[in-house]
Design a protein around this motif. Sequence first.
Motif, mmCIF file in Angstrom:
data_model
loop_
_atom_site.group_PDB
_atom_site.id
_atom_site.type_symbol
_atom_site.label_atom_id
_atom_site.label_comp_id
_atom_site.label_asym_id
_atom_site.label_seq_id
_atom_site.Cartn_x
_atom_site.Cartn_y
_atom_site.Cartn_z
ATOM 1 N N PRO A 29 0.795 -1.230 0.000
ATOM 2 C CA PRO A 29 0.000 0.000 0.000
ATOM 3 C C PRO A 29 0.821 1.271 0.000
ATOM 4 O O PRO A 29 0.293 2.344 -0.260
ATOM 5 C CB PRO A 29 -0.811 -0.128 1.292
ATOM 6 N N ASP A 30 2.143 1.139 0.282
ATOM 7 C CA ASP A 30 2.957 2.343 0.296
ATOM 8 C C ASP A 30 3.318 2.813 -1.116
ATOM 9 O O ASP A 30 3.763 3.937 -1.316
ATOM 10 C CB ASP A 30 4.254 2.092 1.087
ATOM 11 N N GLY A 31 3.156 1.934 -2.105
ATOM 12 C CA GLY A 31 3.462 2.316 -3.480
ATOM 13 C C GLY A 31 2.263 2.948 -4.159
ATOM 14 O O GLY A 31 1.113 2.762 -3.768
ATOM 15 N N GLY A 32 2.518 3.663 -5.295
ATOM 16 C CA GLY A 32 1.428 4.256 -6.041
ATOM 17 C C GLY A 32 0.766 3.220 -6.934
ATOM 18 O O GLY A 32 1.232 2.077 -7.079
ATOM 19 N N VAL A 33 -0.340 3.608 -7.607
ATOM 20 C CA VAL A 33 -1.091 2.672 -8.467
ATOM 21 C C VAL A 33 -0.218 2.212 -9.626
ATOM 22 O O VAL A 33 -0.125 1.011 -9.941
ATOM 23 C CB VAL A 33 -2.379 3.350 -8.966
ATOM 24 N N GLN A 74 -3.754 -2.154 -19.068
ATOM 25 C CA GLN A 74 -3.908 -1.968 -17.612
ATOM 26 C C GLN A 74 -2.894 -0.971 -17.053
ATOM 27 O O GLN A 74 -3.160 -0.257 -16.099
ATOM 28 C CB GLN A 74 -3.829 -3.315 -16.890
ATOM 29 N N LEU A 75 -1.693 -0.871 -17.697
ATOM 30 C CA LEU A 75 -0.721 0.136 -17.258
ATOM 31 C C LEU A 75 -1.215 1.539 -17.592
ATOM 32 O O LEU A 75 -1.095 2.471 -16.774
ATOM 33 C CB LEU A 75 0.627 -0.129 -17.940
ATOM 34 N N VAL A 76 -1.793 1.697 -18.823
ATOM 35 C CA VAL A 76 -2.344 3.010 -19.202
ATOM 36 C C VAL A 76 -3.505 3.375 -18.275
ATOM 37 O O VAL A 76 -3.646 4.521 -17.832
ATOM 38 C CB VAL A 76 -2.790 2.988 -20.673
ATOM 39 N N ALA A 77 -4.349 2.389 -17.963
ATOM 40 C CA ALA A 77 -5.483 2.644 -17.060
ATOM 41 C C ALA A 77 -4.998 3.048 -15.671
ATOM 42 O O ALA A 77 -5.573 3.921 -15.014
ATOM 43 C CB ALA A 77 -6.366 1.396 -16.981
ATOM 44 N N ALA A 78 -3.932 2.377 -15.218
ATOM 45 C CA ALA A 78 -3.366 2.716 -13.900
ATOM 46 C C ALA A 78 -2.883 4.155 -13.862
ATOM 47 O O ALA A 78 -2.946 4.825 -12.829
ATOM 48 C CB ALA A 78 -2.228 1.759 -13.561
ATOM 49 N N ARG A 79 -2.399 4.643 -15.039
ATOM 50 C CA ARG A 79 -1.860 6.008 -15.083
ATOM 51 C C ARG A 79 -2.932 7.062 -15.265
ATOM 52 O O ARG A 79 -2.851 8.151 -14.685
ATOM 53 C CB ARG A 79 -0.849 6.084 -16.238
ATOM 54 N N LEU A 80 -3.977 6.767 -16.043
ATOM 55 C CA LEU A 80 -4.916 7.814 -16.451
ATOM 56 C C LEU A 80 -6.191 7.875 -15.619
ATOM 57 O O LEU A 80 -6.767 8.957 -15.455
ATOM 58 C CB LEU A 80 -5.277 7.626 -17.935
ATOM 59 N N LEU A 81 -6.650 6.760 -15.115
ATOM 60 C CA LEU A 81 -7.948 6.762 -14.414
ATOM 61 C C LEU A 81 -7.818 7.384 -13.018
ATOM 62 O O LEU A 81 -6.775 7.249 -12.354
ATOM 63 C CB LEU A 81 -8.490 5.338 -14.316
ATOM 64 N N ARG A 85 -10.352 8.805 -6.472
ATOM 65 C CA ARG A 85 -11.748 9.161 -6.239
ATOM 66 C C ARG A 85 -12.618 7.928 -5.978
ATOM 67 O O ARG A 85 -13.752 8.065 -5.532
ATOM 68 C CB ARG A 85 -12.311 9.919 -7.440
ATOM 69 N N TRP A 86 -12.082 6.757 -6.314
ATOM 70 C CA TRP A 86 -12.863 5.536 -6.206
ATOM 71 C C TRP A 86 -12.455 4.760 -4.966
ATOM 72 O O TRP A 86 -11.381 4.970 -4.399
ATOM 73 C CB TRP A 86 -12.645 4.668 -7.460
ATOM 74 N N PRO A 87 -13.293 3.816 -4.548
ATOM 75 C CA PRO A 87 -12.920 2.967 -3.404
ATOM 76 C C PRO A 87 -11.639 2.195 -3.695
ATOM 77 O O PRO A 87 -11.302 1.910 -4.858
ATOM 78 C CB PRO A 87 -14.120 2.014 -3.262
ATOM 79 N N THR A 88 -10.921 1.838 -2.627
ATOM 80 C CA THR A 88 -9.649 1.135 -2.787
ATOM 81 C C THR A 88 -9.815 -0.190 -3.533
ATOM 82 O O THR A 88 -8.945 -0.608 -4.311
ATOM 83 C CB THR A 88 -9.023 0.887 -1.400
ATOM 84 N N ILE A 125 0.842 -11.071 -5.376
ATOM 85 C CA ILE A 125 1.439 -10.207 -4.330
ATOM 86 C C ILE A 125 0.691 -8.880 -4.243
ATOM 87 O O ILE A 125 0.429 -8.357 -3.162
ATOM 88 C CB ILE A 125 2.934 -9.988 -4.623
ATOM 89 N N THR A 126 0.342 -8.328 -5.425
ATOM 90 C CA THR A 126 -0.378 -7.053 -5.423
ATOM 91 C C THR A 126 -1.728 -7.178 -4.720
ATOM 92 O O THR A 126 -2.102 -6.336 -3.902
ATOM 93 C CB THR A 126 -0.594 -6.562 -6.862
ATOM 94 N N LEU A 127 -2.460 -8.258 -5.033
ATOM 95 C CA LEU A 127 -3.770 -8.446 -4.394
ATOM 96 C C LEU A 127 -3.636 -8.742 -2.907
ATOM 97 O O LEU A 127 -4.395 -8.218 -2.077
ATOM 98 C CB LEU A 127 -4.523 -9.591 -5.092
ATOM 99 N N ALA A 128 -2.682 -9.571 -2.554
ATOM 100 C CA ALA A 128 -2.534 -9.966 -1.146
ATOM 101 C C ALA A 128 -2.085 -8.816 -0.263
ATOM 102 O O ALA A 128 -2.311 -8.834 0.956
ATOM 103 C CB ALA A 128 -1.542 -11.125 -1.045
ATOM 104 N N SER A 129 -1.437 -7.821 -0.867
ATOM 105 C CA SER A 129 -0.927 -6.708 -0.048
ATOM 106 C C SER A 129 -2.007 -5.709 0.338
ATOM 107 O O SER A 129 -1.763 -4.799 1.125
ATOM 108 C CB SER A 129 0.191 -5.984 -0.796
ATOM 109 N N GLU A 130 -3.207 -5.845 -0.241
ATOM 110 C CA GLU A 130 -4.296 -4.939 0.117
ATOM 111 C C GLU A 130 -4.805 -5.262 1.522
ATOM 112 O O GLU A 130 -4.637 -6.380 2.029
ATOM 113 C CB GLU A 130 -5.443 -5.060 -0.891
ATOM 114 N N THR A 131 -5.468 -4.302 2.132
ATOM 115 C CA THR A 131 -6.053 -4.540 3.453
ATOM 116 C C THR A 131 -7.258 -5.460 3.314
ATOM 117 O O THR A 131 -7.949 -5.478 2.291
ATOM 118 C CB THR A 131 -6.491 -3.209 4.090
ATOM 119 N N GLY A 132 -7.508 -6.223 4.358
ATOM 120 C CA GLY A 132 -8.632 -7.154 4.330
ATOM 121 C C GLY A 132 -8.259 -8.467 3.653
ATOM 122 O O GLY A 132 -7.179 -8.635 3.075
#
Length: 592
Positions: A29-33, A74-81, A85-88, A125-132
Motif C-alpha cells: 500500500p505504500d506504493g502508487g497505483v 492496464q498500465l495506461v489505465a493505472a496512469r490515467l484513471l 476518487r474511487w474505493p480502494t 502479491i499485489t492483491l494480497a498486499s491490500e487490506t482485508g
Amino acid sequence: MSEIWSTERTDLITTSSRFLRRLARHLGPDGGVVERQLPFVGMFFVAVVTLLIPGARVTSPVEVLIAGVLTAGQLVAARLLPWSRWPTGAQDVLPMVQLLAVALLRSGTGGPGSPYTTLVFFPVITLASETGRRGIVLATLGVAGVVFSPVLLSSVPVTTDTVIRTLFVTLVALVVAVTVHEITARLRARSVALLSLQMDQAVLLDRARADAVELARVANQRRAARDQLVSVIDSATEQAIIATDATGMVEVFNAGAEGLLGYGQGEVVGRMRLTDFHDRDELEARRALLFSDDSPIDHPQTLVDALVAPALAGRPEVRDWTYIARDGVRMTVRLAVTRRAEADGTTSGYVVVATDVTSEREAARLQDEFVSLVSHELRTPLTSVLGYLELLTDGTDPLSDEQREYLTVIERNARRQLRLVGDLLLTAQVDAGRFSISPQHIDAGEIVSAAVAAAAPAAEAAGIDLVPSVTPTVLDADPVRLAQAVDNLVSNAIKFTPSGGTVRLEVGPGERGGAIIVVADSGIGIPPDELSQLTNRFFRASTATRRAIPGVGLGLSITKAVVDAHGGSLSIESILGEGTSFTISLPATPPG
C-alpha cells in the motif's frame, strides 16, 4: 509431462522465495497505483523478448498479442484513471487483468508446459498486499483460473496431472498470498508506528527546543537576579548582610558587615563561621534551651545549629543578639536569619541580616527608667499636695475669694500632673505586659454621654460645638478604661480643632454586636505619612508641634492599648486641613 511439472514447481518455489519480501515492499500500500504495476509489466516485457529467441515455442500468436494488449492497457489505465476518487477495492481490477494476461500468455506459449506461469505471483502479491482478506481470495481464485486456463482456452483434456497441478499451484499461491498479506500488514503497522514515532519525535523536538529556550531565559534571569542581588548586597551599608553555607562558613560579607564588625571581606569569607561574631555565652544558653542531647558544646556545628534552629524549622526568626567586633566592642544587633534552600529542598546555607540597635535599645532602657522614676517620684508628692489642698479648702478657717481661686489653680494643675503621671504608669504597664481590664456589663452610650458632659466646659471655652449621636449599646467592657480612651479622643479633637469648628461623637451597635464609637473633628488634620505613627508612645504630629499645641504624645498610645485589651480595633482617617476621624470597634465580649 512429469518433468515439465517438476520444472514448473521448482520455478514456482524459487521465485516465491526470492521475490516475496522484495516485491511486497514495492507492491504494497505504500506504493502508487502505477508503481505497483511496473514489476509485472517489466517481467512481461522480458517474457515477450524471450519469445523472439529462435526455437521459442509460440502456439498461438493471437493470444500472446491479446495478453500484451491487456498488459499495456492496464498500465495506461493505472496512469490515467482517477483511482483516488474511487474505493480502494476498484484497483483490484488491474491485477485481475494481469492474471488474465498471464493465462493468455501461458495458453499461447505451450499451455501446461509454458515457462511463464510464474508471472502469476506478481498480481498475487499485489492483491494480497491490500487490506482485508478480499485480496487473498481473489488471488487464490485467479491463480486457479490461470493454471486451469489451458483446459478452458485450448480444449486440453482434463487429466489427473492437470487437477493436481491446479490444486498445488493454487495452494502455493494461497500460502504466498497469506504470507505477503501478513508481511504487508506488519509493514503497514510498522509504518504507522514509525509515523507516530516521527510525529512524537517532532513534538518532543519542538518541546525540547522550547524548553531549551525557556531554560536559557530562566538562566539569564537567574544570572541577572543574582548579579542584581549581589549588587544590592554590596551597596547596602546600613545593614550587615552575611551569607553562609550549610555549615555556617561565611560566603558573602558585604560592606555593611565590614563597617559593623571591623573585619575585611578577605579575612572572613571562607575563613570564619557566623558564630565567631556572637557572644559565646548567649549561644551556649540557646543551645541548652533547644537541645537536650550530649553533643559536645565545643563542636562549632552545634553552635551554628543553635543559632539557625528556628529558620531551619521554617520559622524565620528576628531577635536581638550580642555581636563582638574585631576591636572587642560589644553591640546589640537585631538579627534576621533565613534559610536558603535548593530545588530539592535541601539546605544550601543561611542569610543573616544584622542591624545595629545598640543606641535604640539604650534609649529605650533610659526612657523606661525615666518613666518609672518620674512616675514614682511624682505620684506620692502630688497625692500629698491634693490631700492638703482638700484640708485647706474644707478647713474651719474662712478663706477669701482670692485665696480660693489660688487653691483652685493649684488643685487643677496638681490633678493634671497626677493624670500625666497616671498615663506614664499605664504606659509602663502596657510595655511590661501587665496591663489588664475588668469587663462589666455596661452601656457604651452612657460612657460617651459622660465624655460629652465632661468635655462641654472646655469645648465651650474653645468655641467648639459638641454634636453627640448616642444609641444605647450594651456590651461587656471595662467602664473606667473605656471612658479613659473616649476622653482622650474627645480631648484631642477639641485641642486640634480651631474655634468655630465641630466635634462629632457617635456610638451604636456593630454589625455583629459590640459597639462602634466614632470621634470626628473638623480640625487641622494629620499628614498621611504620619498616621501610622500616631499611636506610638511620645509621638506628636508635625501639625501639633508647628502650632505649639501642648501635649506629651501619650493619649493615643493609651487609647490603642485599651482598645487592643478589649479585642477591638482603632482606625484613623484624616485629611490635612479638613479634620480627623477616629473609629473604635469593640466586640460584644473581650477575649479571654
